[in-house]
Design an enzyme around this catalytic site. Structure first.
Site, PDB file in Angstrom:
ATOM      1  N   GLY A  87       1.729  30.707  77.913  1.00 26.50           N
ATOM      2  CA  GLY A  87       0.830  31.756  77.416  1.00 26.50           C
ATOM      3  C   GLY A  87       1.450  33.023  76.857  1.00 26.50           C
ATOM      4  O   GLY A  87       0.742  33.992  76.621  1.00 26.50           O
ATOM      5  N   SER A 105       1.572  40.226  75.508  1.00 24.77           N
ATOM      6  CA  SER A 105       1.090  39.203  76.443  1.00 24.77           C
ATOM      7  C   SER A 105       1.621  39.438  77.851  1.00 24.77           C
ATOM      8  O   SER A 105       2.804  39.770  78.039  1.00 24.77           O
ATOM      9  CB  SER A 105       1.584  37.811  76.028  1.00 24.77           C
ATOM     10  OG  SER A 105       1.094  37.458  74.774  1.00 24.77           O
ATOM     11  N   ILE A 106       0.742  39.196  78.828  1.00 27.31           N
ATOM     12  CA  ILE A 106       1.183  39.315  80.225  1.00 27.31           C
ATOM     13  C   ILE A 106       2.315  38.312  80.480  1.00 27.31           C
ATOM     14  O   ILE A 106       3.328  38.643  81.103  1.00 27.31           O
ATOM     15  CB  ILE A 106      -0.022  39.101  81.170  1.00 27.31           C
ATOM     16  CG1 ILE A 106      -1.047  40.226  80.950  1.00 27.31           C
ATOM     17  CG2 ILE A 106       0.441  39.078  82.632  1.00 27.31           C
ATOM     18  CD1 ILE A 106      -2.397  40.008  81.609  1.00 27.31           C
ATOM     19  N   ASP A 132      -0.706  21.857  73.923  1.00 28.53           N
ATOM     20  CA  ASP A 132      -2.090  22.302  74.058  1.00 28.53           C
ATOM     21  C   ASP A 132      -2.439  22.029  75.521  1.00 28.53           C
ATOM     22  O   ASP A 132      -2.429  20.871  75.961  1.00 28.53           O
ATOM     23  CB  ASP A 132      -2.975  21.486  73.102  1.00 28.53           C
ATOM     24  CG  ASP A 132      -4.452  21.806  73.272  1.00 28.53           C
ATOM     25  OD1 ASP A 132      -4.819  22.444  74.284  1.00 28.53           O
ATOM     26  OD2 ASP A 132      -5.233  21.407  72.400  1.00 28.53           O
ATOM     27  N   ILE A 152      -3.411  31.679  80.322  1.00 28.82           N
ATOM     28  CA  ILE A 152      -4.100  31.090  79.173  1.00 28.82           C
ATOM     29  C   ILE A 152      -5.582  31.439  79.242  1.00 28.82           C
ATOM     30  O   ILE A 152      -6.200  31.272  80.298  1.00 28.82           O
ATOM     31  CB  ILE A 152      -3.948  29.546  79.208  1.00 28.82           C
ATOM     32  CG1 ILE A 152      -2.476  29.133  79.079  1.00 28.82           C
ATOM     33  CG2 ILE A 152      -4.800  28.891  78.133  1.00 28.82           C
ATOM     34  CD1 ILE A 152      -2.235  27.641  79.303  1.00 28.82           C
ATOM     35  N   TYR A 167      -9.685  37.554  86.370  1.00 28.11           N
ATOM     36  CA  TYR A 167     -10.272  38.881  86.149  1.00 28.11           C
ATOM     37  C   TYR A 167     -11.500  39.047  87.033  1.00 28.11           C
ATOM     38  O   TYR A 167     -12.218  38.070  87.311  1.00 28.11           O
ATOM     39  CB  TYR A 167     -10.627  39.045  84.648  1.00 28.11           C
ATOM     40  CG  TYR A 167     -11.146  40.407  84.355  1.00 28.11           C
ATOM     41  CD1 TYR A 167     -10.382  41.530  84.659  1.00 28.11           C
ATOM     42  CD2 TYR A 167     -12.412  40.600  83.813  1.00 28.11           C
ATOM     43  CE1 TYR A 167     -10.875  42.796  84.433  1.00 28.11           C
ATOM     44  CE2 TYR A 167     -12.908  41.861  83.576  1.00 28.11           C
ATOM     45  CZ  TYR A 167     -12.123  42.957  83.895  1.00 28.11           C
ATOM     46  OH  TYR A 167     -12.617  44.208  83.688  1.00 28.11           O
ATOM     47  N   TYR A 170     -17.945  40.482  78.890  1.00 30.67           N
ATOM     48  CA  TYR A 170     -16.959  39.442  79.214  1.00 30.67           C
ATOM     49  C   TYR A 170     -17.569  38.052  79.032  1.00 30.67           C
ATOM     50  O   TYR A 170     -16.873  37.041  79.010  1.00 30.67           O
ATOM     51  CB  TYR A 170     -16.442  39.648  80.637  1.00 30.67           C
ATOM     52  CG  TYR A 170     -15.043  39.135  80.876  1.00 30.67           C
ATOM     53  CD1 TYR A 170     -13.945  39.647  80.191  1.00 30.67           C
ATOM     54  CD2 TYR A 170     -14.819  38.124  81.807  1.00 30.67           C
ATOM     55  CE1 TYR A 170     -12.676  39.168  80.424  1.00 30.67           C
ATOM     56  CE2 TYR A 170     -13.541  37.651  82.045  1.00 30.67           C
ATOM     57  CZ  TYR A 170     -12.480  38.166  81.349  1.00 30.67           C
ATOM     58  OH  TYR A 170     -11.216  37.686  81.587  1.00 30.67           O
ATOM     59  N   THR A 194      -4.033  43.409  75.380  1.00 28.73           N
ATOM     60  CA  THR A 194      -3.332  42.255  74.808  1.00 28.73           C
ATOM     61  C   THR A 194      -4.254  41.661  73.743  1.00 28.73           C
ATOM     62  O   THR A 194      -5.375  42.116  73.585  1.00 28.73           O
ATOM     63  CB  THR A 194      -3.105  41.174  75.881  1.00 28.73           C
ATOM     64  OG1 THR A 194      -4.390  40.732  76.333  1.00 28.73           O
ATOM     65  CG2 THR A 194      -2.310  41.674  77.071  1.00 28.73           C
ATOM     66  N   ALA A 251      -5.818  38.729  73.840  1.00 31.84           N
ATOM     67  CA  ALA A 251      -7.021  38.187  74.491  1.00 31.84           C
ATOM     68  C   ALA A 251      -7.916  39.326  74.988  1.00 31.84           C
ATOM     69  O   ALA A 251      -9.130  39.331  74.772  1.00 31.84           O
ATOM     70  CB  ALA A 251      -6.633  37.268  75.647  1.00 31.84           C
TER      71      ALA A 251
HETATM   72  N1  LIG Z   1      -5.831  41.273  78.983  1.00 34.59           N
HETATM   73  C1  LIG Z   1      -6.624  41.478  79.986  1.00 34.59           C
HETATM   74  O1  LIG Z   1      -7.366  42.478  80.057  1.00 34.59           O
HETATM   75  C2  LIG Z   1      -6.643  40.509  81.120  1.00 34.59           C
HETATM   76  C3  LIG Z   1      -7.126  40.908  82.383  1.00 34.59           C
HETATM   77  C4  LIG Z   1      -7.153  39.977  83.419  1.00 34.59           C
HETATM   78  C5  LIG Z   1      -6.727  38.662  83.203  1.00 34.59           C
HETATM   79  N2  LIG Z   1      -6.262  38.315  81.949  1.00 34.59           N
HETATM   80  C6  LIG Z   1      -5.845  36.919  81.750  1.00 34.59           C
HETATM   81  O2  LIG Z   1      -4.455  36.877  81.490  1.00 34.59           O
HETATM   82  C7  LIG Z   1      -4.169  35.662  80.801  1.00 34.59           C
HETATM   83  C8  LIG Z   1      -3.264  35.956  79.624  1.00 34.59           C
HETATM   84  O3  LIG Z   1      -3.941  36.703  78.647  1.00 34.59           O
HETATM   85  P1  LIG Z   1      -3.310  37.965  77.901  1.00 34.59           P
HETATM   86  O4  LIG Z   1      -4.184  39.122  78.183  1.00 34.59           O
HETATM   87  O5  LIG Z   1      -1.861  38.058  78.168  1.00 34.59           O
HETATM   88  O6  LIG Z   1      -3.584  37.614  76.368  1.00 34.59           O
HETATM   89  P2  LIG Z   1      -2.777  36.724  75.280  1.00 34.59           P
HETATM   90  O7  LIG Z   1      -3.723  36.583  74.142  1.00 34.59           O
HETATM   91  O8  LIG Z   1      -1.467  37.327  75.004  1.00 34.59           O
HETATM   92  O9  LIG Z   1      -2.586  35.306  76.025  1.00 34.59           O
HETATM   93  C9  LIG Z   1      -3.511  34.254  75.991  1.00 34.59           C
HETATM   94  C10 LIG Z   1      -2.696  33.007  75.706  1.00 34.59           C
HETATM   95  O10 LIG Z   1      -3.475  31.807  75.818  1.00 34.59           O
HETATM   96  C11 LIG Z   1      -2.882  30.900  74.885  1.00 34.59           C
HETATM   97  N3  LIG Z   1      -3.735  29.742  74.615  1.00 34.59           N
HETATM   98  C12 LIG Z   1      -4.966  29.748  74.045  1.00 34.59           C
HETATM   99  N4  LIG Z   1      -5.412  28.473  73.911  1.00 34.59           N
HETATM  100  C13 LIG Z   1      -4.444  27.659  74.426  1.00 34.59           C
HETATM  101  C14 LIG Z   1      -4.303  26.253  74.582  1.00 34.59           C
HETATM  102  N5  LIG Z   1      -5.270  25.412  74.176  1.00 34.59           N
HETATM  103  N6  LIG Z   1      -3.169  25.761  75.140  1.00 34.59           N
HETATM  104  C15 LIG Z   1      -2.175  26.600  75.553  1.00 34.59           C
HETATM  105  N7  LIG Z   1      -2.261  27.948  75.432  1.00 34.59           N
HETATM  106  C16 LIG Z   1      -3.368  28.466  74.866  1.00 34.59           C
HETATM  107  C17 LIG Z   1      -2.690  31.787  73.667  1.00 34.59           C
HETATM  108  O11 LIG Z   1      -1.886  31.199  72.655  1.00 34.59           O
HETATM  109  C18 LIG Z   1      -2.082  33.012  74.295  1.00 34.59           C
HETATM  110  O12 LIG Z   1      -0.672  32.907  74.385  1.00 34.59           O
HETATM  111  C19 LIG Z   1      -5.518  35.037  80.445  1.00 34.59           C
HETATM  112  O13 LIG Z   1      -5.875  34.082  81.415  1.00 34.59           O
HETATM  113  C20 LIG Z   1      -6.445  36.241  80.529  1.00 34.59           C
HETATM  114  O14 LIG Z   1      -7.789  35.872  80.739  1.00 34.59           O
HETATM  115  C21 LIG Z   1      -6.195  39.204  80.937  1.00 34.59           C
END
Ligand SMILES: NC(=O)c1ccc[n+]([C@@H]2O[C@H](COP(=O)([O-])OP(=O)(O)OC[C@H]3O[C@@H](n4cnc5c(N)ncnc54)[C@H](O)[C@@H]3O)[C@@H](O)[C@H]2O)c1
Length: 269
Positions: free
Chosen positions: A15, A21-22, A66, A94, A149, A159, A197, A199
Site C-alpha cells: 500500500g 502514504s502511511i 492486486d 489498502i 479508522y 466516510y 494522504t 486515500a
Molecule cells: N488517510 C487517513 O486519514 C487514514 C486514516 C485511518 C486509516 N487509513 C487507512 O490507511 C490505509 C492506507 O491509506 P493511506 O491513507 O496511506 O492512503 P494511500 O492512498 O496512500 O494508500 C492506499 C493504498 O491502497 C492501494 N490499493 C488500492 N487498491 C488496491 C488493490 N486492489 N490491491 C492492492 N493495493 C491497492 C493503493 O494503490 C494505495 O497504495 C487504508 O487502509 C486507509 O483506509 C487512512
C-alpha cells in the site's frame, strides 16, 4: 532515531503509493529499524513509478499484486518465500471506495461499487492472510497488521461505505486472529487519526475534518510517521502477546467527549 527493533525481520508491506502514504512511512521506519521487506501494490499503482524510489532507498524489491486476486497474492508470497524463507510481518495498508470516489451519498449507495470497495478494503485482508496461512509462511511470534479508522465504531457521514468496510476489516482481524494464534502469530488493526494522504483526502470535507479531529484530540492528530513508529513496535518482539485488537492511534480522539478547544468555539458573543 533507530533502536534496531526489527533487526533480522522480514516482511511484506502493501500500500505505499507516494511519500504521503502511511505504508511509505512504515517502510522507511522498518528499514531504519533493520527489517528487510518486499513492497507490493496494485499493478496500476506501480505504473506511476514512485515506488521505485522507495525501493531503492530501502533496498527492497517491488512485486505488484492486486490484493483482491488470490492468484496475484500466491505469486507474491511464493516470491517472498523464495527470497526470505518464512517472514515475520505483513502490513495491509489498502483502502478504496468507489462510492466515496464518485461522491455517491450513502443513502443512494451503488451496490456494485460497494462490493468492489469492500473487496479491496476489507476482504483483501482475509485473502492476504489466507494465502499466508495456506503457505504456512509466517514465523512464530510474527505480526500481521491492517490500518483502520474510527468510523467503524462511530458515524462520520462523509466516510460513507468505508465505515462498513472498516467494521468488516476489524472483524476479520479478530476472527482470523484466533486461527493465527494457534501458530503464535498476532493479528491487529491500528485505528489511525485522519491523515493527509491520497486515500484520506478523497473523503469529502477532509480538510475541515482534519481540523476538527485535531481540536478533539488532547495530543493532536497522529501523523503518518507517528503511525509508522507505532507499527514498528507492533512488528517488534516487544508486543508479542497483543492480538485480535483494534488499537487506537489517534491522540486520544476515541476517548474524548469534548475538549475545551471545541467548547470555546461555542462561546456566546
Ligand atoms: N488517510 C487517513 O486519514 C487514514 C486514516 C485511518 C486509516 N487509513 C487507512 O490507511 C490505509 C492506507 O491509506 P493511506 O491513507 O496511506 O492512503 P494511500 O492512498 O496512500 O494508500 C492506499 C493504498 O491502497 C492501494 N490499493 C488500492 N487498491 C488496491 C488493490 N486492489 N490491491 C492492492 N493495493 C491497492 C493503493 O494503490 C494505495 O497504495 C487504508 O487502509 C486507509 O483506509 C487512512
Amino acid at each position: 532515531m533507530s533502536y534496531g527493533l526489527l533487526k533480522g525481520k522480514k516482511g511484506i508491506i502493501f500500500g505505499a503509493l507516494n511519500e504521503q502514504s502511511i505504508a511509505w512511512k512504515v517502510a522507511e521506519r522498518c528499514h531504519e529499524e533493520g527489517a528487510e521487506f518486499i513492497l507490493s501494490n496494485a499493478p496500476i499503482a506501480l505504473r506511476m513509478g514512485e515506488l521505485n524510489g522507495l525501493a531503492e532507498k530501502t533496498g527492497s524489491e517491488v512485486i505488484g499484486a492486486d490484493a483482491t486476486s488470490i492468484e496475484d497474492l500466491e505469486k507474491l508470497f511464493d516470491a517472498a518465500i523464495a527470497k526470505f524463507g518464512k517472514i515475520d510481518f505483513i502490513l495491509h495498508s489498502i483502502g478504496m471506495s468507489v462510492n466515496v470516489r464518485k461522491g455517491k451519498p450513502y443513502t443512494e449507495m451503488n451496490y456494485d461499487w460497494l462490493e468492489k470497495g469492500w473487496d479491496i478494503s476489507a476482504v483483501s485482508f482475509h485473502k492476504v492472510m489466507r494465502v499466508a496461512y495456506e503457505k504456512n509462511c509466517m514465523n512464530e511470534w510474527g505480526s500481521i497488521l491492517a490500518l483502520s479508522y474510527i468510523a467503524a465504531q462511530r458515524t462520520f457521514p462523509d466516510y460513507n461505505d468505508m465505515s462498513d468496510n472498516k467494521a468488516y476489516l476489524e472483524s476479520i482481524a479478530r476472527t482470523f486472529g484466533n486461527y493465527w494464534g494457534e501458530r503464535k502469530v498476532r493479528v491487529n488493526t491500528v485505528s489511525q487519526s485522519p491523515t493527509p494522504t491520497t486515500a484520506g483526502s478523497g473523503v469529502k470535507g477532509f480538510g475541515n475534518f482534519l481540523g476538527f479531529a485535531e481540536d478533539m484530540s488532547p495530543l493532536g492528530n497522529a501523523t503518518a510517521l507517528e503511525c509508522a513508529d507505532y507499527c514498528v513496535t507492533l512488528f517488534s518482539d516487544l508486543t508479542k502477546k497483543v492480538t485480535m485488537q483494534n488499537l487506537f492511534h489517534d491522540g486520544g480522539f476515541s476517548s474524548t467527549g469534548v475538549t475545551q478547544k471545541v467548547i470555546s468555539k461555542y462561546d456566546a458573543e
